[in-house]
Write a protein that holds these residues in place. Structure first.
Motif, PDB file in Angstrom:
ATOM      1  N   TRP A 163       0.918  -1.241   0.025  1.00 30.10           N
ATOM      2  CA  TRP A 163       0.083   0.008   0.064  1.00 30.10           C
ATOM      3  C   TRP A 163       0.919   1.529   0.029  1.00 30.10           C
ATOM      4  O   TRP A 163       2.041   1.087   0.353  1.00 30.10           O
ATOM      5  N   LYS A 164       0.165   2.288  -0.352  1.00 32.19           N
ATOM      6  CA  LYS A 164       0.882   3.643  -0.645  1.00 32.19           C
ATOM      7  C   LYS A 164       0.154   4.538  -0.141  1.00 32.19           C
ATOM      8  O   LYS A 164      -1.118   4.530  -0.069  1.00 32.19           O
ATOM      9  N   THR A 165       0.816   5.677   0.514  1.00 30.60           N
ATOM     10  CA  THR A 165      -0.013   7.180   0.865  1.00 30.60           C
ATOM     11  C   THR A 165       0.676   8.146   0.004  1.00 30.60           C
ATOM     12  O   THR A 165       1.884   8.176  -0.205  1.00 30.60           O
ATOM     13  N   TYR A 166       0.363   9.484   0.428  1.00 26.91           N
ATOM     14  CA  TYR A 166       0.669  10.669  -0.550  1.00 26.91           C
ATOM     15  C   TYR A 166       1.601  11.396   0.433  1.00 26.91           C
ATOM     16  O   TYR A 166       1.182  11.883   1.682  1.00 26.91           O
ATOM     17  N   TRP A 167       2.334  12.239  -0.226  1.00 25.05           N
ATOM     18  CA  TRP A 167       3.084  13.507   0.391  1.00 25.05           C
ATOM     19  C   TRP A 167       2.248  14.796   0.269  1.00 25.05           C
ATOM     20  O   TRP A 167       1.072  14.506  -0.302  1.00 25.05           O
ATOM     21  N   ARG A 168       2.472  15.911   0.935  1.00 23.44           N
ATOM     22  CA  ARG A 168       1.620  16.955   0.928  1.00 23.44           C
ATOM     23  C   ARG A 168       1.337  17.616  -0.556  1.00 23.44           C
ATOM     24  O   ARG A 168       0.120  18.255  -0.741  1.00 23.44           O
ATOM     25  N   LEU A 220      -5.073   5.965   0.775  1.00 24.27           N
ATOM     26  CA  LEU A 220      -4.218   4.898   0.621  1.00 24.27           C
ATOM     27  C   LEU A 220      -4.716   4.173  -0.574  1.00 24.27           C
ATOM     28  O   LEU A 220      -5.829   4.193  -1.048  1.00 24.27           O
ATOM     29  N   CYS A 221      -3.769   3.721  -1.388  1.00 21.82           N
ATOM     30  CA  CYS A 221      -3.838   3.007  -2.545  1.00 21.82           C
ATOM     31  C   CYS A 221      -3.038   1.740  -2.871  1.00 21.82           C
ATOM     32  O   CYS A 221      -1.880   1.660  -2.268  1.00 21.82           O
ATOM     33  N   HIS A 222      -3.863   0.566  -3.460  1.00 18.96           N
ATOM     34  CA  HIS A 222      -3.074  -0.491  -3.702  1.00 18.96           C
ATOM     35  C   HIS A 222      -3.831  -0.675  -5.243  1.00 18.96           C
ATOM     36  O   HIS A 222      -3.301  -0.145  -6.238  1.00 18.96           O
ATOM     37  N   ASP A 223      -4.351  -1.546  -5.324  1.00 15.73           N
ATOM     38  CA  ASP A 223      -5.207  -1.971  -6.612  1.00 15.73           C
ATOM     39  C   ASP A 223      -6.475  -0.854  -6.981  1.00 15.73           C
ATOM     40  O   ASP A 223      -6.530  -0.503  -7.728  1.00 15.73           O
ATOM     41  N   ILE A 224      -6.993  -0.420  -5.572  1.00 14.21           N
ATOM     42  CA  ILE A 224      -7.993   0.553  -5.758  1.00 14.21           C
ATOM     43  C   ILE A 224      -7.392   1.491  -4.689  1.00 14.21           C
ATOM     44  O   ILE A 224      -6.348   1.377  -3.602  1.00 14.21           O
TER      45      ILE A 224
END
Length: 282
Positions: free
Chosen positions: A60-65, A136-140
């Motif tokens: 999973w991923k998350t984002y910067w400002r 939060l992102c993975h496949d969705i």
């Protein structure tokens, strides 16, 4: 040379639409991709010390400002409390990653955001309650909306494990530029891009570091400048170029102070550069 790009603002809108659609999970949806925690060290060297942890599940991923062409920036808001002046999250240097053919900017592993907690003079205990909204992102992509809270009390013993983790996270934050020390921007000038007027910066890098990146932000969060791309070599480094696109309605680039994050391996520097008078872009 980089390929022509559509406007950053258009990509942001598309990403937001995709994100909104993905927030309605189907039956049997995947488990949440992460959890948010408030890490409290206590009163350390005369200040309230805490951090926000975004613990990501594998993949999973998350984002910067400033999330790049795709992604939703985090919002972190502190509730009013006696003795509390403000809470400002600090972000380590992020990395770019591909997301459905777009380039996002953020984190692919658990990240700790140190919090600069400002209190009134004489405060010895303060309650910190944060409303946190992240993507939060993975496949969705799914939203994570959470409230975390805790009390930082000078009368309680310092949590040495938490204090060590936060100190390590602070050591990884981008540092102010030191003149004459790489990485640093040596010059900024107008430049033509495939989508219109832009800016080019000449960057000097430390020797022997191949993992390099340049990110740029406007003077306020409503600016959505495109990601700089490497466009050439210089005697002391490289040239990186970006279009003057994604400015708020009515804003002009002339006189704006831009914030650059220069990452060379695990070292990161922040440098502010003012756009010269006469530079086009609005």
């Amino acid at each position: 040379m980089s390929q022509p790009r559509a406007s950053a603002s258009r990509f942001r809108l598309a990403a937001a639409a995709l994100f909104a659609l993905a927030t309605i999970p189907p039956a049997g949806a995947v488990e949440p991709g992460g959890v948010v925690r408030l890490v409290i060290a206590g009163w350390v060297e005369g200040r309230a010390e805490a951090a926000l942890e975004i613990a990501l599940a594998p993949g999973w991923k998350t984002y910067w400002r400033a999330p790049g062409d795709a992604g939703i920036p985090p919002t972190i808001t502190a509730a009013a409390a006696p003795g509390l002046v403000g809470v400002a999250p600090r972000f380590p240097a992020p990395r770019r990653f591909d997301e459905e053919g777009l380039t996002a900017v953020g984190y692919t592993e658990t990240v700790l955001l140190p919090l600069d907690v400002t209190t009134t003079a004489g405060t010895r205990a303060v309650d910190v309650k944060l409303a946190v909204s992240i993507g939060l992102c993975h496949d969705i992509c799914v939203p994570l909306d959470s409230e975390v809270e805790g009390r930082i009390d000078a009368e309680r013993p310092v949590d040495t494990v938490a204090a060590g983790r936060i100190a390590a996270a602070r050591a990884r934050l981008p540092q102010p530029r030191v003149i004459g020390t790489a990485p640093e921007i040596l010059a900024m000038r107008p430049a033509a891009t495939a989508t219109g007027p832009g800016l080019a910066v000449d960057v000097r890098w430390p020797e022997g570091v191949s993992d390099r990146d340049v990110l740029v932000e406007g003077p306020s969060a409503d600016w959505a400048l495109p990601l700089p791309e490497r466009t050439g070599d210089r005697p002391l480094g490289e040239t990186w170029t970006f279009a003057l696109d994604g400015l708020p309605k009515g804003a002009t680039a002339e006189g704006a102070q831009l914030l650059f994050t220069l990452r060379a391996g695990e070292t990161a520097v922040e440098q502010r550069v003012t756009v010269e008078a006469g530079t086009p872009g609005k």
